[in-house]
Design a protein around this motif. Structure first.
Motif, short mmCIF file in Angstrom:
data_model
loop_
_atom_site.label_atom_id
_atom_site.label_comp_id
_atom_site.label_asym_id
_atom_site.label_seq_id
_atom_site.Cartn_x
_atom_site.Cartn_y
_atom_site.Cartn_z
N VAL A 167 -13.34 -15.79 -27.20
CA VAL A 167 -13.31 -14.45 -27.82
C VAL A 167 -13.55 -14.59 -29.32
CG1 VAL A 167 -11.83 -12.47 -28.29
CG2 VAL A 167 -11.72 -13.60 -26.06
N ASP A 168 -14.40 -13.73 -29.88
CA ASP A 168 -14.71 -13.84 -31.31
C ASP A 168 -13.52 -13.40 -32.16
OD1 ASP A 168 -15.36 -10.84 -32.29
OD2 ASP A 168 -16.07 -11.15 -30.23
N PRO A 173 -7.31 -10.23 -32.58
CA PRO A 173 -6.04 -9.55 -32.85
C PRO A 173 -5.72 -8.47 -31.82
CG PRO A 173 -7.32 -9.77 -34.87
CD PRO A 173 -8.22 -10.20 -33.75
N GLY A 174 -6.74 -7.73 -31.38
CA GLY A 174 -6.52 -6.67 -30.39
C GLY A 174 -6.00 -7.23 -29.07
N LEU A 175 -6.55 -8.37 -28.68
CA LEU A 175 -6.12 -9.00 -27.43
C LEU A 175 -4.68 -9.51 -27.53
CD1 LEU A 175 -8.92 -11.27 -25.91
CD2 LEU A 175 -7.52 -9.59 -24.72
N ILE A 176 -4.39 -10.16 -28.65
CA ILE A 176 -3.02 -10.66 -28.88
C ILE A 176 -2.03 -9.50 -28.85
CG2 ILE A 176 -1.51 -11.96 -30.45
CD1 ILE A 176 -4.01 -13.50 -29.42
N ASP A 177 -2.45 -8.40 -29.47
CA ASP A 177 -1.60 -7.21 -29.52
C ASP A 177 -1.29 -6.70 -28.10
OD1 ASP A 177 -0.30 -4.97 -30.83
OD2 ASP A 177 -1.98 -3.79 -30.02
N LEU A 178 -2.31 -6.77 -27.24
CA LEU A 178 -2.14 -6.35 -25.85
C LEU A 178 -1.08 -7.20 -25.15
CD1 LEU A 178 -5.53 -5.72 -24.02
CD2 LEU A 178 -3.43 -4.37 -23.89
N VAL A 179 -1.20 -8.52 -25.31
CA VAL A 179 -0.24 -9.42 -24.67
C VAL A 179 1.16 -9.16 -25.22
CG1 VAL A 179 0.36 -11.82 -24.17
CG2 VAL A 179 -2.04 -11.14 -24.32
N ASN A 180 1.23 -8.91 -26.54
CA ASN A 180 2.52 -8.59 -27.15
C ASN A 180 3.13 -7.31 -26.59
OD1 ASN A 180 4.02 -10.10 -29.06
ND2 ASN A 180 2.16 -10.18 -30.32
N ARG A 181 2.28 -6.33 -26.32
CA ARG A 181 2.79 -5.08 -25.73
C ARG A 181 3.34 -5.33 -24.34
NH1 ARG A 181 -2.32 -1.88 -26.67
NH2 ARG A 181 -1.64 -0.54 -24.98
N ILE A 191 1.17 -18.17 -19.77
CA ILE A 191 -0.12 -18.06 -20.45
C ILE A 191 -0.66 -19.43 -20.86
CG2 ILE A 191 0.19 -15.69 -21.26
CD1 ILE A 191 1.07 -16.67 -23.90
N ILE A 192 -1.92 -19.65 -20.48
CA ILE A 192 -2.64 -20.83 -20.93
C ILE A 192 -3.35 -20.41 -22.20
CG2 ILE A 192 -4.54 -22.42 -20.45
CD1 ILE A 192 -3.94 -21.99 -17.43
N GLU A 193 -3.10 -21.14 -23.29
CA GLU A 193 -3.66 -20.70 -24.57
C GLU A 193 -3.89 -21.91 -25.47
OE1 GLU A 193 -4.75 -17.75 -25.81
OE2 GLU A 193 -5.25 -19.05 -27.49
N HIS A 194 -5.11 -22.04 -25.97
CA HIS A 194 -5.43 -23.19 -26.82
C HIS A 194 -5.13 -22.95 -28.29
CE1 HIS A 194 -7.11 -25.89 -23.91
NE2 HIS A 194 -7.88 -24.94 -23.41
N ASN A 195 -5.14 -21.69 -28.69
CA ASN A 195 -4.84 -21.38 -30.09
C ASN A 195 -3.33 -21.51 -30.30
OD1 ASN A 195 -4.17 -19.95 -32.46
ND2 ASN A 195 -6.08 -18.79 -32.34
N MET A 196 -2.94 -22.59 -31.00
CA MET A 196 -1.50 -22.90 -31.12
C MET A 196 -0.74 -21.82 -31.87
SD MET A 196 -0.81 -25.43 -29.36
CE MET A 196 0.79 -26.05 -29.85
N GLN A 197 -1.40 -21.22 -32.86
CA GLN A 197 -0.74 -20.16 -33.63
C GLN A 197 -0.42 -18.97 -32.72
OE1 GLN A 197 -3.15 -19.49 -37.07
NE2 GLN A 197 -1.57 -18.20 -38.01
N VAL A 198 -1.39 -18.63 -31.88
CA VAL A 198 -1.22 -17.53 -30.94
C VAL A 198 -0.12 -17.88 -29.95
CG1 VAL A 198 -2.31 -16.28 -29.03
CG2 VAL A 198 -3.60 -16.71 -31.13
N LEU A 199 -0.21 -19.09 -29.41
CA LEU A 199 0.76 -19.51 -28.39
C LEU A 199 2.18 -19.50 -28.95
CD1 LEU A 199 0.87 -20.76 -25.46
CD2 LEU A 199 1.33 -22.88 -26.67
#
Ligand code: ADP
Ligand code: MG
Length: 239
Positions: A167-168, A173-181, A191-199
């Motif tokens: 994802v570009d 941020p919109g996707l992360i926001d969705l998961v947060n909601r 959740i499998i996630e490579h972006n450590m900050q996001v994870l």
């Protein structure tokens, strides 16, 4: 009682042990992060949990019920939803029809299916794309469609394979926001996630896989400081 309980889960592809004696549990409302280098066995673990692959050994129970031997559609109906790393919308169908396929597992009523599909599309912010075909969507929009399709099955446990992969930066941020909601609504997730900050911002607990084995499990902070995790995974990512 844990919502999901996994013990001794093992899957071999020929001589390759893709999942090797894996054990963990997920409590209701919890978000478990799953990390590990490519080929560690993360997607295979999702395939075993959702009936897309059969384990060679081990045990999976969801809400106190064994999932072994159940088909993907049965497991979905029991309340385990998932998204796929390799996005696979049905290109010959509209966005709305793609999501309706998920709902029709629960109801034969087309009107109800359409209402719920539109509800899920609204939730992920894709309502205005309802008439578009799968191949017309960007990667970020396809991820949202995947999520809407999984949500439309009304899961109690949601497995998300590579939330931000491909994802570009603008759509992230919109996707992360969705998961947060979803998290705020109390959805239980792996959740499998490579972006450590996001994870680290999403996960309550993290499980690290390497060569099919669980090498560490703990809080995000513990995992970030774990020597084995740094050597096998974070070292690569940080290098
Ligand atoms: P990850 O999602 O962590 O990148 P995978 O679970 O996709 O890892 O793959 C784990 C290992 O199992 C890899 O070596 C992969 O090549 C192998 N593998 C996965 N699925 C299959 C399959 N259907 N047939 C044969 N080998 C597979
Ligand atoms: Mg994978």
């Amino acid at each position: 009682m844990a919502m999901l309980e996994v013990k001794g889960l093992t899957k071999k592809f020929g001589g390759l042990v893709a999942n090797d004696d894996i054990a963990f549990a997920v409590k209701e409302g919890e978000i478990l992060g799953l990390i590990g280098p490519n080929g560690a066995g993360k997607s295979t673990l999702f395939d075993l949990l959702t009936g897309f692959q059969r384990p060679d050994a081990g045990y999976v129970s969801f809400l106190g019920r064994s999932l072994l031997g159940s088909r993907p559609d049965q497991i979905s109906r029991l309340g385990v939803g998932r998204t796929f790393q390799k996005l696979r919308p049905f290109d010959h169908m509209t966005v709305e029809e793609n999501v309706m396929v998920g709902v029709l597992q629960h109801t034969a009523n087309l009107r109800v299916a359409r209402e719920q599909a539109l509800g899920a599309l609204f939730f992920v912010g894709l309502l205005e794309k309802r008439g578009a075909h799968g191949h017309m969507l960007s990667t970020g929009q396809r991820k949202r469609l995947e999520l809407a399709r999984a949500m439309a099955t009304r899961p109690r446990l949601l497995l998300m394979d590579e939330v931000s992969g491909g994802v570009d930066q603008r759509s992230l941020p919109g996707l992360i926001d969705l998961v947060n909601r979803l998290k705020q609504q109390g959805m239980t997730m792996i959740i499998i996630e490579h972006n450590m900050q996001v994870l680290m911002s999403l996960a309550d607990r993290v499980l690290a896989l390497h060569l099919g084995r669980k090498i560490a499990e703990g809080t995000p902070e513990e995992i970030q400081n774990d020597r084995k995790v740094i050597e096998s995974y974070l070292g690569l990512a940080y290098a």
